[in-house]
Design an enzyme around this catalytic site. Structure first.
Site, PDB file in Angstrom:
ATOM      1  N   ARG A   1      38.176  26.895  96.076  1.00 57.58           N
ATOM      2  CA  ARG A   1      39.228  27.910  96.167  1.00 57.58           C
ATOM      3  C   ARG A   1      40.611  27.284  96.257  1.00 57.58           C
ATOM      4  NH1 ARG A   1      37.273  33.139  97.568  1.00 57.58           N
ATOM      5  NH2 ARG A   1      39.421  33.706  97.958  1.00 57.58           N
TER       6      ARG A   1
ATOM      7  N   HIS B   1      52.841  30.238  60.182  1.00 60.07           N
ATOM      8  CA  HIS B   1      54.084  30.899  60.591  1.00 60.07           C
ATOM      9  C   HIS B   1      54.816  30.130  61.698  1.00 60.07           C
ATOM     10  CE1 HIS B   1      53.175  34.327  58.087  1.00 60.07           C
ATOM     11  NE2 HIS B   1      51.950  34.340  58.583  1.00 60.07           N
TER      12      HIS B   1
ATOM     13  N   CYS C   1      42.971  29.333  98.515  1.00 60.64           N
ATOM     14  CA  CYS C   1      42.751  28.911  99.887  1.00 60.64           C
ATOM     15  C   CYS C   1      41.422  29.463 100.375  1.00 60.64           C
ATOM     16  CB  CYS C   1      43.834  29.361 100.857  1.00 60.64           C
ATOM     17  SG  CYS C   1      45.489  28.882 100.423  1.00 60.64           S
TER      18      CYS C   1
ATOM     19  N   TRP D   1      45.704  25.868  99.056  1.00 62.03           N
ATOM     20  CA  TRP D   1      46.353  25.779  97.744  1.00 62.03           C
ATOM     21  C   TRP D   1      47.805  26.178  98.012  1.00 62.03           C
ATOM     22  CZ3 TRP D   1      48.914  29.106  94.330  1.00 62.03           C
ATOM     23  CH2 TRP D   1      49.023  28.646  93.007  1.00 62.03           C
TER      24      TRP D   1
ATOM     25  N   GLU E   1      43.009  22.550  80.985  1.00 60.04           N
ATOM     26  CA  GLU E   1      42.905  22.595  82.443  1.00 60.04           C
ATOM     27  C   GLU E   1      42.124  21.416  83.025  1.00 60.04           C
ATOM     28  OE1 GLU E   1      41.048  26.069  84.289  1.00 60.04           O
ATOM     29  OE2 GLU E   1      39.636  26.237  82.646  1.00 60.04           O
TER      30      GLU E   1
ATOM     31  N   ASN F   1      45.505  32.901 104.628  1.00 55.52           N
ATOM     32  CA  ASN F   1      45.577  32.951 103.152  1.00 55.52           C
ATOM     33  C   ASN F   1      46.531  34.075 102.779  1.00 55.52           C
ATOM     34  OD1 ASN F   1      43.572  31.092 103.122  1.00 55.52           O
ATOM     35  ND2 ASN F   1      41.993  32.455 102.298  1.00 55.52           N
ATOM     36  N   GLY F   2      47.239  33.910 101.664  1.00 42.48           N
ATOM     37  CA  GLY F   2      48.159  34.968 101.225  1.00 42.48           C
ATOM     38  C   GLY F   2      49.594  34.500 101.357  1.00 42.48           C
TER      39      GLY F   2
ATOM     40  N   LYS G   1      39.968  28.057  92.122  1.00 42.77           N
ATOM     41  CA  LYS G   1      38.964  28.859  91.431  1.00 42.77           C
ATOM     42  C   LYS G   1      39.314  30.344  91.435  1.00 42.77           C
ATOM     43  CE  LYS G   1      35.006  29.490  89.372  1.00 42.77           C
ATOM     44  NZ  LYS G   1      34.958  29.153  87.942  1.00 42.77           N
TER      45      LYS G   1
ATOM     46  N   LYS H   1      40.207  25.316  78.199  1.00 43.29           N
ATOM     47  CA  LYS H   1      39.286  24.364  78.863  1.00 43.29           C
ATOM     48  C   LYS H   1      39.842  22.955  78.815  1.00 43.29           C
ATOM     49  CE  LYS H   1      37.332  26.422  80.717  1.00 43.29           C
ATOM     50  NZ  LYS H   1      37.155  27.836  80.757  1.00 43.29           N
TER      51      LYS H   1
ATOM     52  N   GLU I   1      39.970  29.891  74.254  1.00 47.74           N
ATOM     53  CA  GLU I   1      39.151  29.419  75.375  1.00 47.74           C
ATOM     54  C   GLU I   1      38.956  27.895  75.310  1.00 47.74           C
ATOM     55  OE1 GLU I   1      38.406  30.565  78.066  1.00 47.74           O
ATOM     56  OE2 GLU I   1      36.693  29.420  78.789  1.00 47.74           O
TER      57      GLU I   1
HETATM   58  C1  AGP Z   1      39.101  29.428  83.817  1.00 49.66           C
HETATM   59  O1  AGP Z   1      38.591  28.218  83.395  1.00 49.66           O
HETATM   60  C2  AGP Z   1      40.272  29.357  84.649  1.00 49.66           C
HETATM   61  N1  AGP Z   1      40.083  28.523  85.771  1.00 49.66           N
HETATM   62  C3  AGP Z   1      41.019  30.648  84.933  1.00 49.66           C
HETATM   63  O2  AGP Z   1      41.741  30.915  83.785  1.00 49.66           O
HETATM   64  C4  AGP Z   1      40.224  31.913  85.328  1.00 49.66           C
HETATM   65  O3  AGP Z   1      39.420  32.325  84.273  1.00 49.66           O
HETATM   66  C5  AGP Z   1      41.208  33.028  85.738  1.00 49.66           C
HETATM   67  O4  AGP Z   1      41.947  32.603  86.839  1.00 49.66           O
HETATM   68  C6  AGP Z   1      40.520  34.335  86.044  1.00 49.66           C
HETATM   69  O5  AGP Z   1      39.636  34.218  87.113  1.00 49.66           O
HETATM   70  P1  AGP Z   1      38.605  35.364  87.424  1.00 49.66           P
HETATM   71  O6  AGP Z   1      37.631  35.450  86.302  1.00 49.66           O
HETATM   72  O7  AGP Z   1      37.949  34.942  88.710  1.00 49.66           O
HETATM   73  O8  AGP Z   1      39.367  36.640  87.583  1.00 49.66           O
END
Ligand code: AGP
Length: 606
Positions: free
Chosen positions: A27, A503, A2, A72, A487, A98-99, A601, A484, A480
């Site tokens: 955000r 395994h 948010c 969010w 997501e 927010n929160g 984000k 990517k 990673e």
């Molecule tokens: C990354 O592509 C993601 N959106 C997510 O996993 C992110 O890396 C994670 O939420 C950690 O965020 P930060 O680096 O701001 O702590």
């Protein structure tokens, strides 16, 4: 999670609120709203992105005081009613929050018992009514907010607007809030990034603090105590430009920014002549580094993957035990903390609640924790007090790319520094530094000749699921790459160290199953080739990321070559085609690359 933006001053506020939200949209982007004070308080809110809300705004909204929110969802579905701002029963108070208010059920029940009708399913709305009830007692906005928050349990970044008072009252507990001081105007935001077009002078609110803003300034006090001095900090100019420029998406722009971001990260921090590191923000003397018994690196998502690579690099260079941890698990596992050990909290945003909780847990148990953070002045950076800024510049796409590279680079520089305080020779250190400094040029070289990325996209875009494999430093790269693709393109992906495939995950393979394998020319390459053969034997289609000039290219159905680099730093090259594959696959599938569904984000709730 948010975004909040607010303004009080002489200017017409509505466009400024919309612009502020645009800069914060990454955000959270389920729904958006603004409130503008103009005698009454007018509220406009709508499910969807800022542009959707903008489409319902009248041509002119007069008013010079306002607050805004991009949501969010946590409590309550994604509906217009649940969007912020929320208004009190008597229309005298409007809030954005927010929160999470953990005792919102009982607060809401209590309000209903007093005859107050609730218009949303959110935990936040209760705060608007409670502040209004308190305001009726003494007509003092600050005291009304304080009394309300004393009954609330949970986390908040809260802004309240009052029909009959020319102030905004702001409070923080666990959700970031930063205030901006202009000339005759004052701002509030959940993120300094939205303040930079207006002012460089900011005040970071700490947990348990409340502030009253008017156009002349900011007064900060404690929720449970008296007034405190406001410390104005100057935002750094080097943060850089966060506009799209000629790119179609922030994700693509940020992939291409990696070489320059890496140069920013490494510049001035390594001494090629002596082979020494100069990460001064850590504030640790070589003699202390020598005594460190072990290192723990804590983060989430992409930051965790960077930490997993850092762990291997540190252990290899410094011959020192290192381990990485999932931040969301860390605190709950009641970890044993050695006060002599070093801990790193790694985070792009510096606001991730899970990582912040781990920091607090370590500190509570007497441990030292340093930030490896991008956003200057963010909560994790300030909570740690010491650390390494990764200097990626603004990262706007929800899918992290350039921050990953800089996190790996920052941890690699630390590895060289601590290794030099131990047994790493000057010659070997110089070899590592030269290799690290070469990487930006090599990434540029790769970006000019990316190989058959679009063939890989064709093989992946209709897949039921995709398996990613790698060994050694390439195992976190596989994770990673999977994150990517998952997501941004919503394709189920599984990442495994290549040796683990037999395994269990091998059961998934059938004729045509795509498997992405990362196999640079390092000491585990031959073992990875065995995994390739095992996949091929089951009919899998191999998308291989390898180094230029390596015969292994024949093992892939689609082979993508990256320039050859020092073995320990290969993730900085091999990750780039994976980022591009995810980006182009998402585009082909019509996904919103920069704002993937359900994500945000910075994840400021646990
Ligand atoms: C990354 O592509 C993601 N959106 C997510 O996993 C992110 O890396 C994670 O939420 C950690 O965020 P930060 O680096 O701001 O702590």
């Amino acid at each position: 999670m948010c975004g909040i933006f607010g303004y009080i001053g002489p200017k017409q506020v509505s466009n400024m609120l919309v612009e502020g939200l645009r800069r914060l949209e990454y955000r959270g982007y389920d729904s958006t709203g603004i409130a503008v004070k103009n005698g009454n308080i007018s509220i406009f809110k709508k499910v969807g992105k800022v542009a959707d809300m903008e489409s319902i705004l009248p041509r002119a909204i007069h008013g010079t005081v306002g607050i805004a929110h991009t949501r969010w969802a946590t409590h309550g579905g994604v509906t217009d009613e649940n969007a912020h701002p929320h208004e009190s029963f008597d229309s005298k108070v409007v809030i954005v929050h927010n929160g999470i208010i953990e005792n919102s059920r009982s607060l809401r029940k209590h309000l209903v018992s007093q005859g107050i009708e609730l218009n949303s399913e959110t935990d936040s709305e209760a705060l608007a009514h409670m502040i209004a009830i308190e305001l009726n007692q003494d007509n003092n906005p600050l005291e009304a907010v304080k009394r309300c928050l004393k009954s609330a349990i949970g986390t908040w970044g809260l802004c309240a607007l009052f029909k009959e008072h020319d102030v905004i009252v702001v409070a923080r507990n666990g959700s970031p809030i930063v205030l901006g001081q202009g000339d005759g105007e004052t701002f509030v935001s959940s993120d300094p990034h939205a303040l930079t077009p207006h002012t460089q002078r900011v005040v970071y609110l700490d947990d348990g603090q409340v502030a009253v803003l008017d156009s002349n300034g900011i007064e900060v006090s404690r929720l449970h105590g008296g007034q405190i001095d406001t410390n104005v900090t100057l935002l750094e100019n080097e943060w850089g430009v966060a506009d799209l420029g000629d790119y179609s998406h922030f994700m693509l722009k940020e992939i291409y920014e990696q070489p320059e971001a890496l140069r920013q990260c490494v510049r001035g921090r390594m001494d090629l002549a002596t082979g020494n590191g100069r990460l001064r923000g850590l504030k640790i003397k070589p003699a202390e580094l020598r005594k460190v018994p072990h290192i723990r690196i804590i983060g989430c998502g992409t930051a965790l993957h960077a930490g997993m690579i850092g762990q291997l690099v540190i252990e290899k260079m410094a011959r020192l035990p290192a381990v990485s941890h999932v931040a969301s698990e860390f605190r709950h596992n009641d970890p044993v903390i050695d006060p002599e050990a070093l801990h790193f909290a790694i985070s792009q945003s510096g606001e991730t609640a899970d990582t912040l909780s781990a920091v607090k847990e370590i500190q509570l148990k007497g441990g030292q924790v340093h930030g490896v953070v991008n956003v200057v002045g963010s909560t994790i950076a300030r909570q740690c007090g010491t650390g390494v800024y990764i200097h990626s510049g603004p990262e706007q796409a929800v899918a992290s790319t350039k921050a990953f590279s800089n996190m790996v680079a920052a941890l690699s520089m630390f590895a060289i520094q601590i290794a030099r305080s131990r047994d790493l020779t000057k010659e070997k250190a110089i070899e590592y530094i030269s290799a690290l400094e070469e990487i930006p040029d090599l990434i540029e070289q790769y970006l000019q000749d990316q190989g058959p990325i679009m063939e890989a996209v064709d093989a992946l875009k209709d897949a039921k699921s995709v398996l990613f494999l790698g060994r050694g430093v390439s195992a976190p790269v596989a994770a990673e790459g999977a994150l990517k693709l998952m997501e941004v393109a919503y394709i189920p992906c599984l990442a495994y160290p290549a040796g683990e495939m037999k395994h269990g995950p091998i059961a998934l393979l059938e004729k045509g199953s795509p498997v992405v394998i990362i196999a640079p020319d390092d000491h585990v390459k031959q073992k990875t080739i065995s995994a390739i053969h095992e996949c091929r034997a089951r009919g899998a289609k191999i998308i291989l990321i390898h180094e230029q000039g390596d015969d292994i290219s024949q093992e892939g159905d689609i082979s993508i070559a990256v320039p050859k680099v020092h073995n320990l730093f290969s993730p900085l090259l091999t990750v780039v085609p994976l980022q591009l594959i995810a980006y182009h696959t998402a585009l082909q599938l019509g996904c919103d690359v920069d704002r993937p569904r359900n994500l945000a984000k910075s994840v400021t709730v646990e």
